[in-house]
Motif scaffolding. Structure first.
Motif, PDB file in Angstrom:
ATOM      1  N   TRP A  53       0.817  -1.210   0.000  1.00  0.00           N
ATOM      2  CA  TRP A  53       0.000   0.000   0.000  1.00  0.00           C
ATOM      3  C   TRP A  53       0.851   1.261   0.000  1.00  0.00           C
ATOM      4  CZ3 TRP A  53      -4.727   0.513  -1.513  1.00  0.00           C
ATOM      5  CH2 TRP A  53      -5.573  -0.611  -1.489  1.00  0.00           C
ATOM      6  N   SER A  54       2.060   1.147   0.550  1.00  0.00           N
ATOM      7  CA  SER A  54       2.943   2.319   0.475  1.00  0.00           C
ATOM      8  C   SER A  54       3.337   2.588  -0.968  1.00  0.00           C
ATOM      9  CB  SER A  54       4.200   2.095   1.333  1.00  0.00           C
ATOM     10  OG  SER A  54       4.975   1.028   0.820  1.00  0.00           O
ATOM     11  N   TYR A  55       3.572   1.501  -1.743  1.00  0.00           N
ATOM     12  CA  TYR A  55       3.869   1.688  -3.157  1.00  0.00           C
ATOM     13  C   TYR A  55       2.669   2.297  -3.888  1.00  0.00           C
ATOM     14  CZ  TYR A  55       8.019  -1.246  -2.496  1.00  0.00           C
ATOM     15  OH  TYR A  55       9.222  -1.746  -2.092  1.00  0.00           O
ATOM     16  N   VAL A  56       1.461   1.772  -3.537  1.00  0.00           N
ATOM     17  CA  VAL A  56       0.248   2.304  -4.171  1.00  0.00           C
ATOM     18  C   VAL A  56       0.079   3.787  -3.825  1.00  0.00           C
ATOM     19  CG1 VAL A  56      -2.260   2.162  -4.237  1.00  0.00           C
ATOM     20  CG2 VAL A  56      -0.897   0.065  -4.233  1.00  0.00           C
ATOM     21  N   ALA A  57       0.291   4.100  -2.535  1.00  0.00           N
ATOM     22  CA  ALA A  57       0.161   5.488  -2.107  1.00  0.00           C
ATOM     23  C   ALA A  57       1.198   6.371  -2.796  1.00  0.00           C
ATOM     24  CB  ALA A  57       0.316   5.593  -0.587  1.00  0.00           C
ATOM     25  N   ALA A  58       2.432   5.830  -2.892  1.00  0.00           N
ATOM     26  CA  ALA A  58       3.471   6.614  -3.573  1.00  0.00           C
ATOM     27  C   ALA A  58       3.107   6.837  -5.041  1.00  0.00           C
ATOM     28  CB  ALA A  58       4.816   5.894  -3.471  1.00  0.00           C
ATOM     29  N   GLY A  59       2.571   5.771  -5.676  1.00  0.00           N
ATOM     30  CA  GLY A  59       2.149   5.918  -7.071  1.00  0.00           C
ATOM     31  C   GLY A  59       1.021   6.927  -7.214  1.00  0.00           C
ATOM     32  N   ALA A  60       0.053   6.862  -6.268  1.00  0.00           N
ATOM     33  CA  ALA A  60      -1.063   7.808  -6.315  1.00  0.00           C
ATOM     34  C   ALA A  60      -0.576   9.243  -6.126  1.00  0.00           C
ATOM     35  CB  ALA A  60      -2.090   7.456  -5.238  1.00  0.00           C
ATOM     36  N   LEU A  61       0.370   9.424  -5.198  1.00  0.00           N
ATOM     37  CA  LEU A  61       0.913  10.764  -4.974  1.00  0.00           C
ATOM     38  C   LEU A  61       1.643  11.269  -6.218  1.00  0.00           C
ATOM     39  CD1 LEU A  61       2.263  10.467  -1.312  1.00  0.00           C
ATOM     40  CD2 LEU A  61       0.305  11.801  -2.100  1.00  0.00           C
ATOM     41  N   MET A  62       2.403  10.370  -6.855  1.00  0.00           N
ATOM     42  CA  MET A  62       3.111  10.764  -8.069  1.00  0.00           C
ATOM     43  C   MET A  62       2.115  11.125  -9.180  1.00  0.00           C
ATOM     44  SD  MET A  62       6.317   8.094  -8.205  1.00  0.00           S
ATOM     45  CE  MET A  62       6.914   8.820  -9.719  1.00  0.00           C
ATOM     46  N   LEU A  63       1.028  10.306  -9.283  1.00  0.00           N
ATOM     47  CA  LEU A  63       0.014  10.594 -10.291  1.00  0.00           C
ATOM     48  C   LEU A  63      -0.655  11.937 -10.018  1.00  0.00           C
ATOM     49  CD1 LEU A  63      -1.646   9.721 -12.728  1.00  0.00           C
ATOM     50  CD2 LEU A  63      -3.176   8.481 -11.168  1.00  0.00           C
ATOM     51  N   ALA A  64      -0.999  12.162  -8.729  1.00  0.00           N
ATOM     52  CA  ALA A  64      -1.632  13.431  -8.371  1.00  0.00           C
ATOM     53  C   ALA A  64      -0.700  14.606  -8.664  1.00  0.00           C
ATOM     54  CB  ALA A  64      -2.027  13.414  -6.891  1.00  0.00           C
ATOM     55  N   ALA A  65       0.575  14.419  -8.323  1.00  0.00           N
ATOM     56  CA  ALA A  65       1.542  15.484  -8.588  1.00  0.00           C
ATOM     57  C   ALA A  65       1.657  15.737 -10.091  1.00  0.00           C
ATOM     58  CB  ALA A  65       2.907  15.109  -8.011  1.00  0.00           C
ATOM     59  N   SER A  66       1.646  14.650 -10.876  1.00  0.00           N
ATOM     60  CA  SER A  66       1.722  14.799 -12.330  1.00  0.00           C
ATOM     61  C   SER A  66       0.508  15.554 -12.862  1.00  0.00           C
ATOM     62  CB  SER A  66       1.819  13.429 -13.001  1.00  0.00           C
ATOM     63  OG  SER A  66       2.967  12.733 -12.565  1.00  0.00           O
ATOM     64  N   LEU A  67      -0.693  15.200 -12.326  1.00  0.00           N
ATOM     65  CA  LEU A  67      -1.907  15.888 -12.759  1.00  0.00           C
ATOM     66  C   LEU A  67      -1.865  17.369 -12.404  1.00  0.00           C
ATOM     67  CD1 LEU A  67      -4.625  13.232 -11.822  1.00  0.00           C
ATOM     68  CD2 LEU A  67      -3.851  13.860 -14.114  1.00  0.00           C
ATOM     69  N   VAL A  68      -1.363  17.668 -11.201  1.00  0.00           N
ATOM     70  CA  VAL A  68      -1.257  19.068 -10.796  1.00  0.00           C
ATOM     71  C   VAL A  68      -0.318  19.827 -11.734  1.00  0.00           C
ATOM     72  CG1 VAL A  68      -0.405  20.609  -8.982  1.00  0.00           C
ATOM     73  CG2 VAL A  68      -1.839  18.651  -8.379  1.00  0.00           C
TER      74      VAL A  68
END
Length: 366
Positions: free
Chosen positions: A246-261
Motif C-alpha cells: 500500500w505504500s507503493y500504491v500510495a506513492a504511485g497515487a501521490l506521483m500521479l496526483a503530482a503529475s496531474l497538478v
C-alpha cells in the motif's frame, strides 16, 4: 537455504523492539549479515574462509567459498564465558567480573610489570578461551558433516565481535585451531567520511564490533529482486508486505496526483497565454479593420470628386474650343489693319440644316 529461528528467541527480540517504538521490517540471521559485510569488503576471495563473530551470548559463523555462502550457523555461547569465569575466580558479581576482564584480561605472555590482577584472573581467562576454541572446532567439524565433505579445508578465519577484542585472543585461537586468524574489517572499501565528520571517528577504531550492523545495513540496501534469508514470523511479514504494497500504491497515487497538478498548471499557463494572444490579435484586428474602413471611405469620396471633375470638364469643352479659336484668330489678324473681331457666336450644329453646318460653328463679324 531455509531460515530457522527459535520462536521464543525471535518473538522476545521483536517485543523489545516494539516496546522501544521500533517498526521491525525484517529479521535476518547474524550469519547472513556477516556474509553480506564480508562480500562487500573482500569480494570473491579464493579458497574457503570462515567469518566468525563472537558476541556476548552467541557466536555466528559463515563459510564462504568463491564469494558464495555455503554454510551458516549460530552457537548459543559467547564471550560471557570470560565474565562468568572471572567473576567466579575473583568471587565478585557478573558486572564486576566483566570490568575485570576488560581491564586486566589477557592471553598474551605475562609482562614483567603486569598487574597482579592480570595473573590472578589469567586461569579463568584461559579456561574460557579454551572452551570457546572447542566450540569453534566443533562447529567446523559439524560444517564438514552438514556440507557432506569431511575433507573440507578452511583456509582462513576472519574474527569479529566484542569477544575478539580480548588481548591475545586472536593469537591464542590461531595457535589452538591451527588456522590463520585475521581481524575482520567491515569498513574495508566503505566511504566513512560522512560518519567521521559527525564525530564518529571511533567507528574505525572498533571495526570488529560493527561487522553485523554494517552487514545488516548492506542487506537493507540490496535491490528488491535479490532475496535475503528472513526469519520474520509470517504474521509480521504479511503485515509488512501489506503496508509495503500500500505504500507503493500510495506513492504511485501521490506521483500521479503530482503529475496531474503539474499538467493542469501547464495547461492553465498555456491557456492564459493563448487567451492573451487571442485578445491581442482581436485588438490588432479591430485597429486594422478601422483603418480599412477609413480608407474605403476616402476612396469613395475620391471617386465622387473625380466624377464631379469629369462633369465639369465635359461642360467646359466648348469654352476651351472657343478660347483656342480666339487665340488662332488673334494670331491670324495680328499686324493687319482694318480687321477687328467684334463677335464670336457658338451654335448647336444639330439644330442647323446641312447647308448651314459648314459655317455654323462660328459667326464672326469683322
Amino acid at each position: 537455504m531455509v531460515g530457522v529461528g527459535k520462536k521464543s528467541y525471535v518473538d522476545e527480540r521483536l517485543e523489545i523492539a516494539k516496546r522501544a517504538g521500533i517498526d521491525v521490517r525484517d529479521a535476518v540471521p547474524n550469519a547472513f549479515a556477516l556474509y553480506a559485510a564480508y562480500k562487500n569488503a573482500y569480494g570473491a576471495e579464493g579458497g574457503t574462509n570462515m567469518v566468525l563473530d563472537i558476541g556476548a551470548d552467541n557466536m555466528d559463523m559463515a563459510l564462504v567459498r568463491g564469494g558464495k555462502l555455503i554454510y551458516a550457523r549460530n552457537v548459543s555461547t559467547g564471550a560471557r564465558l570470560f565474565d562468568t569465569n572471572v567473576a567466579g575466580i575473583a568471587n565478585v558479581g557478573a558486572e564486576e567480573g566483566e570490568w575485570l576482564k576488560i581491564r586486566f584480561g589477557s592471553l598474551l605472555p605475562p609482562a614483567d610489570n603486569a598487574d597482579p590482577k592480570e595473573e590472578e584472573i589469567r586461569p579463568a581467562i584461559r579456561t574460557a578461551a579454551g572452551q570457546l576454541a572447542g566450540f569453534i572446532q566443533s562447529s567446523m567439524n559439524h560444517a564438514k558433516i552438514e556440507f557432506g565433505d569431511r575433507d573440507l579445508v578452511i583456509d582462513k578465519i576472519y574474527l569479529s565481535g566484542g569477544g575478539a577484542r580480548l588481548r591475545g585472543f586472536p593469537e591464542y585461537l590461531q595457535s589452538s585451531i591451527k588456522l590463520p586468524i585475521e581481524l575482520f574489517d567491515p569498513f574495508k572499501g566503505l566511504d566513512t567520511a560522512a560518519a567521521e565528520k559527525l564525530g564518529l571517528e571511533e567507528l574505525r577504531s572498533l571495526p570488529t564490533d560493527m561487522a553485523v550492523p554494517v552487514g545488516l545495513a548492506q542487506l537493507a540496501l540490496m535491490p528488491t529482486e535479490k532475496s535475503t534469508l528472513s526469519i520474520l514470523p509470517d504474521e509480521i511479514k504479511r503485515r509488512r508486505n501489506f503496508f509495503r504494497t500500500w505504500s507503493y500504491v500510495a506513492a504511485g497515487a501521490l506521483m500521479l496526483a503530482a503529475s496531474l497538478v503539474v499538467l493542469t498548471s501547464v495547461a492553465l499557463v498555456r491557456r492564459a497565454g493563448a487567451t492573451s494572444k487571442r485578445e491581442k490579435f482581436e485588438a490588432d484586428s479591430s485597429v486594422q479593420l478601422a483603418r480599412v474602413s477609413k480608407l474605403s471611405q476616402i476612396e469613395a469620396d475620391q471617386r465622387e470628386v473625380e466624377s464631379k471633375i469629369d462633369r465639369v470638364a465635359v461642360a467646359t469643352l466648348a469654352s476651351k474650343a472657343l478660347l483656342d479659336v480666339h487665340a488662332e484668330l488673334r494670331d491670324f489678324a495680328k499686324g493687319e489693319e482694318g480687321i477687328m473681331l467684334r463677335e464670336i457666336r457658338i451654335v448647336d450644329p444639330a439644330k442647323e440644316d446641312k447647308a448651314g453646318r459648314r459655317c455654323s460653328l462660328l459667326w464672326m463679324v469683322f
